[in-house]
Design a protein around this motif. Structure first.
Motif, PDB file in Angstrom:
ATOM      1  N   PRO A  81      -2.585  -7.645  10.972  1.00 48.76           N
ATOM      2  CA  PRO A  81      -1.535  -8.318  11.764  1.00 48.76           C
ATOM      3  C   PRO A  81      -1.833  -9.801  11.967  1.00 48.76           C
ATOM      4  CG  PRO A  81      -2.985  -7.050  13.196  1.00 48.76           C
ATOM      5  CD  PRO A  81      -3.431  -6.758  11.796  1.00 48.76           C
ATOM      6  N   TYR A  86       1.152 -10.710  18.102  1.00 52.83           N
ATOM      7  CA  TYR A  86       0.913 -10.386  19.516  1.00 52.83           C
ATOM      8  C   TYR A  86       1.962 -11.031  20.423  1.00 52.83           C
ATOM      9  CZ  TYR A  86      -3.764  -9.004  17.877  1.00 52.83           C
ATOM     10  OH  TYR A  86      -4.800  -8.414  17.218  1.00 52.83           O
ATOM     11  N   LEU A  99      -2.493  -2.861  18.235  1.00 58.91           N
ATOM     12  CA  LEU A  99      -3.344  -2.412  17.123  1.00 58.91           C
ATOM     13  C   LEU A  99      -3.386  -0.888  17.054  1.00 58.91           C
ATOM     14  CD1 LEU A  99      -6.254  -4.991  17.592  1.00 58.91           C
ATOM     15  CD2 LEU A  99      -4.363  -5.088  15.942  1.00 58.91           C
ATOM     16  N   LEU A 102      -0.298   0.447  15.488  1.00 59.08           N
ATOM     17  CA  LEU A 102      -0.286   0.259  14.028  1.00 59.08           C
ATOM     18  C   LEU A 102      -0.997   1.423  13.333  1.00 59.08           C
ATOM     19  CD1 LEU A 102      -0.959  -3.574  13.553  1.00 59.08           C
ATOM     20  CD2 LEU A 102       1.096  -2.309  12.917  1.00 59.08           C
ATOM     21  N   VAL A 110      -7.364  -1.205  11.195  1.00 59.35           N
ATOM     22  CA  VAL A 110      -6.716  -2.499  11.420  1.00 59.35           C
ATOM     23  C   VAL A 110      -7.796  -3.579  11.416  1.00 59.35           C
ATOM     24  CG1 VAL A 110      -4.740  -1.644  12.736  1.00 59.35           C
ATOM     25  CG2 VAL A 110      -6.863  -2.181  13.924  1.00 59.35           C
ATOM     26  N   GLU A 112      -7.848  -7.685  12.501  1.00 59.30           N
ATOM     27  CA  GLU A 112      -7.058  -8.795  13.031  1.00 59.30           C
ATOM     28  C   GLU A 112      -7.228 -10.057  12.180  1.00 59.30           C
ATOM     29  OE1 GLU A 112      -7.246  -9.159  17.514  1.00 59.30           O
ATOM     30  OE2 GLU A 112      -9.024  -7.961  17.066  1.00 59.30           O
ATOM     31  N   LEU A 243     -10.298  -1.652  19.572  1.00 55.71           N
ATOM     32  CA  LEU A 243      -9.779  -2.234  18.339  1.00 55.71           C
ATOM     33  C   LEU A 243      -9.659  -3.750  18.417  1.00 55.71           C
ATOM     34  CD1 LEU A 243      -6.944   0.384  17.672  1.00 55.71           C
ATOM     35  CD2 LEU A 243      -9.132   0.206  16.477  1.00 55.71           C
ATOM     36  N   HIS A 244      -9.376  -4.252  19.613  1.00 56.93           N
ATOM     37  CA  HIS A 244      -9.159  -5.691  19.765  1.00 56.93           C
ATOM     38  C   HIS A 244     -10.480  -6.411  19.980  1.00 56.93           C
ATOM     39  CE1 HIS A 244      -7.817  -9.198  22.493  1.00 56.93           C
ATOM     40  NE2 HIS A 244      -7.838  -9.581  21.238  1.00 56.93           N
TER      41      HIS A 244
END
Length: 458
Positions: A81, A86, A99, A102, A110, A112, A243-244
């Motif tokens: 992404p 965002y 995320l 997704l 994923v 970033e 995930l972030h």
């Protein structure tokens, strides 16, 4: 792929085109003509900036992207992404939720692009620390593919100013494949990396890259299409995973000025909007910006959040992006700086193919003939009104003169030229109606004693 060897993500639906000429006036590289009531895109000039997509009132221009069915071509699939993604969601939707959603759309992982943007920022700093000749300044970011293609078409002498560091999209695909191959023990060739794009230019960059021989991005998905997929899954996402990992440094790349702020060194000029970029590059050509070290140039107004495939109003999105940058600004980057610098020295971030100009403005391959054509072009241009009205189907009078010399248009395509010809013809017709043949004349024929003079027949 077109006959000229160019891939273009911006396409034209002739059935919808009404020949309104809106697009020809906004195209920054004069790549569109209207002929026989329909727009025509000149393949060799188009830079896929998407400006015509925005202004077409009939939706005759559109952007071609991949569909989710492409995921089935790979054993493992990873979503990439863009940072601007965002900014498309409500303030109460954190990046981690986006995320996680997704993952539910068919991806196995994923990665970033904001994390890759952090790595590219650190690599760019390392590049700048090497020191560059004063003549090469200001240096210009390679991040926006539409700007790169703009320079190939209109500003070829400025191409040496481009920093030869790969884009965050490309670096994200490489890092994602490395990471997934390591964690899952699969061959990188079995991993498909899918970028979620806000614009047409990045689709083209993935299909036909300029700085590399082959892109590591295997598919490009429309941000608007993936927004709907994520929105549908948000109520059921599992937020237990971490995930972030990107910080404000990388997220900020999604809006204009973010790349320059992340770089944090030297004198930075940030410009957005393709026509504003043209103005700044003209200044660079004139040598008036030698006091600037770095130019961040983005084709879309507002940066990537203003892309033609973005969903949210760019002004609203900008506010949300600013909040995210503030919220995650204190977090350290999601990449290790020492590792980035080590890989920079190894050439991991380097463009491997020089970016060259596109020979689109040549009137002829033969220099002698080109000079003659240029002389004819200038003489033709002098006869045109200089109004740049676009009614002829060419964007400017100069473009029409060029089209005439290239035998792609006629001087009478100009309505003012056509009117002059019609007035001359009408005047001549009036003169002709006053001429009376001798057989119908009441005057005696010449030599018959009537003394009349022969009539002028022109």
């Amino acid at each position: 792929m077109s006959q000229g060897g160019y891939f273009h993500s911006v396409r034209l639906d002739l059935a919808k085109c009404k020949g309104c000429t809106n697009c020809i006036k906004r195209c920054p590289v004069e790549a569109i003509r209207v002929r026989e009531g329909k727009a025509r895109i000149m393949e060799e000039r188009c830079i896929d900036c998407g400006e015509c997509v925005r202004v077409c009132p009939n939706h005759a221009k559109y952007v071609v992207t991949d569909g989710l069915e492409r995921l089935q071509d790979f054993r493992c699939r990873v979503a990439l992404p863009a940072p601007a993604f965002y900014g498309q969601f409500r303030p109460d939707v954190p990046p981690g939720a986006v995320l996680a959603a997704l993952l539910g759309a068919g991806f196995d992982g994923v990665f970033e692009v904001a994390v890759a943007a952090e790595a590219v920022t650190l690599a760019t700093r390392a590049y700048l620390e090497r020191g560059m000749p004063r003549a090469a300044r200001p240096l210009i970011s390679s991040a926006c593919p539409a700007v790169i293609r703009l320079m190939q078409v209109r500003f070829p002498t400025l191409l040496p100013h481009i920093i030869p560091v790969e884009t965050p999209m490309e670096i994200a695909a490489r890092l994602a494949k490395e990471e997934m191959a390591r964690e899952r023990g699969v061959n990188p060739r079995e991993i498909g990396a899918f970028f979620i794009t806000p614009c047409a230019a990045k689709v083209t960059a993935a299909k036909q890259p300029e700085g590399s021989l082959v892109s590591s991005v295997d598919g490009v998905l429309s941000m608007s299409a993936m927004y709907a997929e994520v929105l549908r899954r948000l109520p059921d996402v599992d937020l237990s995973g971490e995930l972030h990992r990107s910080s404000g440094m990388g997220i900020g790349w999604g809006a204009a000025g973010g790349e320059g702020r992340a770089l944090g060194t030297g004198t930075v000029l940030a410009v957005d909007g393709i026509h504003n970029v043209v103005t700044v590059l003209e200044e660079v050509e004139r040598g008036t910006l030698s006091d600037v070290d770095f130019i961040e140039a983005q084709a879309c107004v507002g940066g990537c959040i203003g892309g033609p495939l973005a969903v949210q109003n760019p002004f609203i999105s900008r506010v949300r992006m600013r909040r995210l940058v503030e919220e995650y600004g204190k977090r350290g980057p999601g990449v290790d700086e020492a590792e980035v610098r080590r890989r920079f020295r190894q050439g991991f971030f380097d463009m491997v193919k020089p970016i060259g100009p596109r020979p689109v403005l040549r009137l002829d391959e033969d220099v002698t003939r080109a000079i003659r054509k240029m002389d004819r072009l200038e003489k033709t241009l002098a006869r045109l009104p200089g109004l740049d009205c676009g009614a002829c189907g060419s964007p400017t009078c100069r473009a029409l003169a060029e089209d005439i010399v290239r035998e792609r248009a006629f001087e009478t395509d100009c309505i003012f030229q056509l009117r002059e010809h019609l007035e001359e013809l009408a005047e001549r017709m009036v003169q002709l109606t006053r001429i009376v043949p001798p057989a119908l004349s009441r005057d005696k024929a010449p030599g018959g004693g009537g003394g009349g003079e022969p009539e002028d027949r022109g």
